[in-house]
Design a protein around this motif. Structure first.
Motif, PDB file in Angstrom:
ATOM      1  N   PHE A 239       0.835  -1.201   0.000  1.00 31.65           N
ATOM      2  CA  PHE A 239       0.000   0.000   0.000  1.00 31.65           C
ATOM      3  C   PHE A 239       0.871   1.253   0.000  1.00 31.65           C
ATOM      4  O   PHE A 239       0.659   2.185  -0.793  1.00 31.65           O
ATOM      5  N   GLU A 240       1.887   1.265   0.854  1.00 31.90           N
ATOM      6  CA  GLU A 240       2.783   2.423   0.913  1.00 31.90           C
ATOM      7  C   GLU A 240       3.535   2.596  -0.397  1.00 31.90           C
ATOM      8  O   GLU A 240       3.652   3.717  -0.917  1.00 31.90           O
ATOM      9  N   TRP A 241       4.023   1.489  -0.953  1.00 35.17           N
ATOM     10  CA  TRP A 241       4.758   1.572  -2.217  1.00 35.17           C
ATOM     11  C   TRP A 241       3.869   2.132  -3.315  1.00 35.17           C
ATOM     12  O   TRP A 241       4.296   2.986  -4.100  1.00 35.17           O
ATOM     13  N   GLN A 242       2.610   1.679  -3.366  1.00 38.57           N
ATOM     14  CA  GLN A 242       1.715   2.131  -4.423  1.00 38.57           C
ATOM     15  C   GLN A 242       1.464   3.632  -4.349  1.00 38.57           C
ATOM     16  O   GLN A 242       1.500   4.331  -5.368  1.00 38.57           O
ATOM     17  N   LEU A 243       1.210   4.136  -3.159  1.00 43.56           N
ATOM     18  CA  LEU A 243       0.979   5.577  -3.012  1.00 43.56           C
ATOM     19  C   LEU A 243       2.228   6.368  -3.396  1.00 43.56           C
ATOM     20  O   LEU A 243       2.138   7.396  -4.077  1.00 43.56           O
TER      21      LEU A 243
ATOM     22  N   TYR B 193       1.086  12.112  -9.787  1.00 46.42           N
ATOM     23  CA  TYR B 193      -0.303  12.241  -9.371  1.00 46.42           C
ATOM     24  C   TYR B 193      -0.359  13.087  -8.105  1.00 46.42           C
ATOM     25  O   TYR B 193       0.520  13.000  -7.242  1.00 46.42           O
ATOM     26  N   GLU B 194      -1.397  13.892  -7.990  1.00 52.02           N
ATOM     27  CA  GLU B 194      -1.582  14.741  -6.823  1.00 52.02           C
ATOM     28  C   GLU B 194      -2.737  14.198  -5.975  1.00 52.02           C
ATOM     29  O   GLU B 194      -3.867  14.078  -6.463  1.00 52.02           O
ATOM     30  N   PHE B 195      -2.465  13.884  -4.727  1.00 49.16           N
ATOM     31  CA  PHE B 195      -3.484  13.354  -3.832  1.00 49.16           C
ATOM     32  C   PHE B 195      -4.309  14.497  -3.245  1.00 49.16           C
ATOM     33  O   PHE B 195      -3.759  15.455  -2.689  1.00 49.16           O
ATOM     34  N   ILE B 196      -5.632  14.383  -3.383  1.00 44.81           N
ATOM     35  CA  ILE B 196      -6.544  15.373  -2.832  1.00 44.81           C
ATOM     36  C   ILE B 196      -7.669  14.636  -2.105  1.00 44.81           C
ATOM     37  O   ILE B 196      -7.811  13.415  -2.222  1.00 44.81           O
ATOM     38  N   SER B 197      -8.476  15.366  -1.367  1.00 41.48           N
ATOM     39  CA  SER B 197      -9.606  14.756  -0.673  1.00 41.48           C
ATOM     40  C   SER B 197     -10.780  14.596  -1.630  1.00 41.48           C
ATOM     41  O   SER B 197     -10.853  15.253  -2.679  1.00 41.48           O
ATOM     42  N   LEU B 198     -11.718  13.743  -1.247  1.00 37.29           N
ATOM     43  CA  LEU B 198     -12.915  13.586  -2.063  1.00 37.29           C
ATOM     44  C   LEU B 198     -13.707  14.893  -2.103  1.00 37.29           C
ATOM     45  O   LEU B 198     -14.279  15.257  -3.138  1.00 37.29           O
ATOM     46  N   GLY B 199     -13.724  15.614  -0.995  1.00 39.39           N
ATOM     47  CA  GLY B 199     -14.393  16.909  -0.980  1.00 39.39           C
ATOM     48  C   GLY B 199     -13.760  17.884  -1.958  1.00 39.39           C
ATOM     49  O   GLY B 199     -14.472  18.639  -2.642  1.00 39.39           O
TER      50      GLY B 199
ATOM     51  N   VAL C  71      -7.810  10.429  -5.498  1.00 41.17           N
ATOM     52  CA  VAL C  71      -8.474  10.391  -4.195  1.00 41.17           C
ATOM     53  C   VAL C  71      -8.395   8.968  -3.660  1.00 41.17           C
ATOM     54  O   VAL C  71      -8.591   8.003  -4.409  1.00 41.17           O
ATOM     55  N   VAL C  72      -8.131   8.824  -2.366  1.00 46.33           N
ATOM     56  CA  VAL C  72      -8.074   7.507  -1.719  1.00 46.33           C
ATOM     57  C   VAL C  72      -9.365   7.280  -0.950  1.00 46.33           C
ATOM     58  O   VAL C  72      -9.751   8.108  -0.121  1.00 46.33           O
TER      59      VAL C  72
ATOM     60  N   ALA D 298      -7.835  10.586   3.186  1.00 48.16           N
ATOM     61  CA  ALA D 298      -8.661   9.518   2.635  1.00 48.16           C
ATOM     62  C   ALA D 298     -10.075   9.650   3.172  1.00 48.16           C
ATOM     63  O   ALA D 298     -10.316  10.308   4.185  1.00 48.16           O
ATOM     64  N   THR D 299     -11.002   9.013   2.478  1.00 49.50           N
ATOM     65  CA  THR D 299     -12.384   8.901   2.934  1.00 49.50           C
ATOM     66  C   THR D 299     -12.668   7.446   3.262  1.00 49.50           C
ATOM     67  O   THR D 299     -12.361   6.549   2.458  1.00 49.50           O
TER      68      THR D 299
END
Length: 250
Positions: A35-39, A47-53, A71-72, A96-97
């Motif tokens: 999981f850590e490797w994938q992120l 890729y830019e990680f953002i919230s679902l909101g 989004v995760v 994450a949500t």
């Protein structure tokens, strides 16, 4: 792109195949290291990680999600999400949500496999988002509209009462929905709902069946390459559109 995860757990926490309960999603398990490797790998690929909101705000502002955003999300509220995924997310500064069921949170209910109120409250305090996933995880498209309404609106009421926060995001259990279920979700006061359809680009039309992607731990299958290719996603979007039309007609 919205990613869908279920379990994050080391090998010794994964039940043997003969002991697995149906629909618990163990076939979608990532180890904490994977999981850590994938992120990290997705971040390396810019890729830019953002919230679902934030993604929903972007859709409302520009009609569709921004290319390169990710989004995760987690479904079901498994305790291993708290034990093993949360430390990875916090270490990488990724939000994450968590979509959780609520039958076990109600008086007389319990499920040691799932996060309880202490864990959920800690997630909220740490800045993570809690969404509803029904009370008892039924196939919402196969039960009566009255029963579906209680599952959909009831899980929202359960979480809002227990956590003291507004809950306006929903994920369909097992990805099962139809036009009636989507309407009931909107009427219950949710501003968006996630499906398991994908890959496709989310826009204002998909707010009540947001497309999500399942990636394998190694990102090395044909399906992974398809989901991570903007060209392939556009080229094969007709497949997702066909499945969506089948859901809405059912």
């Amino acid at each position: 792109m919205i990613l869908l995860y279920h379990h994050v757990a080391p090998a010794d926490r994964i039940p043997a195949a003969a002991d697995r309960v149906r629909d618990e999603g163990w076939q979608f398990t990532h180890s904490p290291a994977a999981f850590e490797w994938q992120l990290k790998e997705l971040r390396r690929r810019h890729y830019e990680f953002i919230s679902l909101g934030q993604l929903l705000d972007e859709i409302r502002a520009r009609n569709r999600e921004r290319p390169g955003s990710v989004v995760v999300t987690f479904d079901d509220g498994w305790r291993d999400n708290y034990e093993f995924a949360l430390p990875v997310l916090k270490g990488l500064g990724i939000t994450a949500t968590f979509f959780v069921t609520t039958a076990h949170l109600r008086p007389g209910g319990q499920d040691p496999k799932r996060m309880g109120l202490p864990e959920l409250r800690h997630l909220v305090q740490a800045g993570f988002t809690i969404g509803a996933h029904s009370r008892s995880h039924p196939d919402l498209a196969r039960i009566s509209p009255e029963a579906a309404r209680e599952e959909i609106a009831g899980s929202k009421a359960d979480l809002e009462s227990a956590l003291g926060i507004p809950v306006d995001l929903f994920a369909y259990p097992g990805g099962a929905f139809n036009a009636t279920v989507a309407r009931l979700t909107r009427e219950a006061g949710y501003r968006a709902a996630c499906s398991v359809l994908g890959p496709w680009t989310n826009d204002r039309r998909s707010l009540y069946w947001l497309y999500r992607d399942l990636l394998t731990p190694g990102l090395n299958t044909l399906g992974d390459r398809y989901r991570l290719s903007r060209f392939a996603r556009r080229l094969l979007a007709f497949r997702v559109n066909r499945r969506l039309k089948e859901r809405l007609k059912s």
